[in-house]
Scaffold this active site. Structure first.
Site, PDB file in Angstrom:
ATOM      1  CB  THR A   1      25.157  33.824  -9.846  1.00 55.72           C
ATOM      2  OG1 THR A   1      24.917  32.415  -9.931  1.00 55.72           O
ATOM      3  CG2 THR A   1      25.900  34.290 -11.091  1.00 55.72           C
TER       4      THR A   1
ATOM      5  CE  LYS B   1      27.073  30.420 -11.591  1.00 56.54           C
ATOM      6  NZ  LYS B   1      25.677  30.391 -12.186  1.00 56.54           N
TER       7      LYS B   1
ATOM      8  CB  THR C   1      22.006  26.158 -14.990  1.00 52.63           C
ATOM      9  OG1 THR C   1      20.918  25.773 -15.761  1.00 52.63           O
ATOM     10  CG2 THR C   1      22.232  27.630 -15.121  1.00 52.63           C
TER      11      THR C   1
ATOM     12  CD  GLU D   1      18.849  29.420  -7.133  1.00 56.65           C
ATOM     13  OE1 GLU D   1      19.515  30.302  -7.686  1.00 56.65           O
ATOM     14  OE2 GLU D   1      17.744  29.033  -7.551  1.00 56.65           O
TER      15      GLU D   1
ATOM     16  CG  ASN E   1      14.814  30.436  -8.324  1.00 54.58           C
ATOM     17  OD1 ASN E   1      15.577  30.774  -9.218  1.00 54.58           O
ATOM     18  ND2 ASN E   1      15.130  29.518  -7.430  1.00 54.58           N
TER      19      ASN E   1
ATOM     20  CB  THR F   1      12.211  42.076  -7.955  1.00 60.73           C
ATOM     21  OG1 THR F   1      12.007  40.863  -7.218  1.00 60.73           O
ATOM     22  CG2 THR F   1      11.467  41.996  -9.271  1.00 60.73           C
TER      23      THR F   1
END
Length: 402
Positions: free
Chosen positions: A149, A175, A186, A266, A397, A402
């Site tokens: 992702t 992942k 996660t 991230e 994040n 969006t």
């Protein structure tokens, strides 16, 4: 050890672009295991779960672990989608079973992506025949790419060992980049092994490996609705005295994938590795190491190359594990910061320079910031992994949907 295309005998892998993502990248993967394969799974501890997680658990339990296939989609988590989520999972696994000529109960499904968004089921179903055909290509690389992702890199590994003159292979791919927290971070991760192991023994081996790997990483303290680790074994059985060698192999694969996930956090610039030694138990050591890795204050200090040792000690103290401050030795890299709980003379500029060098180091080779905490209260040790917390994490994040 290899990150190439070597795979356990009898297993097939596929990954394609099915139009589930706007990016047109690969987003649908499939694992096919031989007959009589044994499966174990560990799943999210969140009470808010995607329907696919519940269905996986139910099917593994009902079949006593006799699972043949795992379908994985990325792009939509299919969590919090009500009856649609359940129907889509059941529809997809039924179609896969018919294409493969196996029982529907032998098919699992895992999903990852944006929560609350149903799977683009028409695109998925229309592309299943192509996905099954791709099993002939048998590409672990394609499967590893298809489950990503926000990940920046794919995560896969194969190791080989010889037992009684026989080559044994264990492969894994995973992942995970954001919403990573200890206790089934996660993430999705899949492990395959071409040695036959009984269900009860396999459950134990998987649980041990996960405790020391995926349950010992943190990126941001968030737990997801879809976390899953699934391990499948198939093949000729070996003498039980060699199972410890298989356990070691599984541990290596899981820890490699877990560290890859933590490093690919991230916006991260480095891997944080925290070793706690001299604890009364392995469990105590891991809990303290986790607490340090999960501290936002520690992670931001790492990002700023600030040797703020007070944050490290404070995070250790919040772990819930009892220890004596007067016994503590603390190291950042090779620099001793505390000696028996008191500040040791050290050059803060050299420590900051060490951290800066690691922040710019070669990926997963020279980009590891090491913290060692010696409790001097026992003989056990444990390790946890995390990463720095950067402005880039906030950017990623704050704009995710969006």
């Amino acid at each position: 050890m290899s990150d190439g295309e070597e795979k356990p005998d009898g297993f097939s892998f596929a990954g394609i672009a099915a139009g589930l993502k706007d990016s047109n990248k690969k987003d649908l993967a499939l694992i096919l295991a031989p007959e009589n394969s044994i499966c174990s799974g560990l799943f999210t501890q969140s009470i808010v779960r995607a329907s696919c997680v519940d269905i996986c658990e139910q099917r593994i339990k009902k079949s006593s672990g006799l699972i043949r296939a795992i379908l994985i989609n990325s792009g939509q988590a299919n969590a919090c989608t009500g009856d649609y989520g359940i129907q889509h999972t059941l529809f997809a696994t039924k179609e896969v079973s018919q294409l493969l000529g196996i029982n529907e109960e032998e098919v699992l499904m895992c999903s990852t992506g944006v929560i609350g968004i149903p799977i683009q089921i028409k695109n998925l179903i229309d592309n299943l025949p192509n996905l099954v055909k791709e099993l002939k290509t048998n590409s672990l690389q394609n499967a590893a790419e298809a489950i990503l992702t926000t990940d920046l890199v794919d995560k896969k590994i194969t190791i080989e060992t010889f037992i009684e003159g026989r080559k044994v292979k264990i492969s894994g791919f995973a992942k995970g980049s954001g919403m990573i927290y200890p206790n089934m971070a996660t993430m999705l991760a899949f492990l395959t092994c071409d040695v036959g192991v009984d269900k009860e023994e396999w459950d134990k081996m998987i649980s041990i490996a996960v405790k020391k790997s995926f349950n010992a990483i943190s990126v941001d303290g968030e737990t997801s609705t879809n976390d899953a680790f699934i391990g499948i074994n198939s093949g000729k059985k070996i003498d039980k005295k060699f199972l410890s060698k298989i356990q070691s192999g599984i541990d290596i694969v899981c820890q490699s994938l877990a560290k890859n996930i933590a490093r690919d956090g991230e916006g991260a610039n480095c891997l944080l590795e925290v070793l706690v030694e001299g604890a009364k138990s392995n469990s105590d050591a891991i809990k303290i190491a986790k607490s340090i890795c999960n501290s936002s204050l520690v992670k931001t200090a790492i990002n700023g190359c600030d040797p703020n040792w007070g944050r490290i000690i404070s995070a250790a103290g919040n772990s819930g594990i009892d220890f004596k401050l007067d016994f503590l030795d603390l190291y950042i890299g090779d620099f001793q910061i505390l000696k028996k709980g008191k500040l040791n003379k050290y050059d803060s500029k050299k420590v900051a320079n060490y951290m800066q060098t690691r922040m710019n180091g070669k990926y997963l080779v020279e980009d590891i910031v090491s913290i060692s905490l010696h409790l001097n209260s026992g003989s056990e040790k444990g390790t946890a992994w995390g990463c720095d917390l950067s402005k880039k994490y906030v950017e990623i994040n704050s704009e995710y949907t969006t």
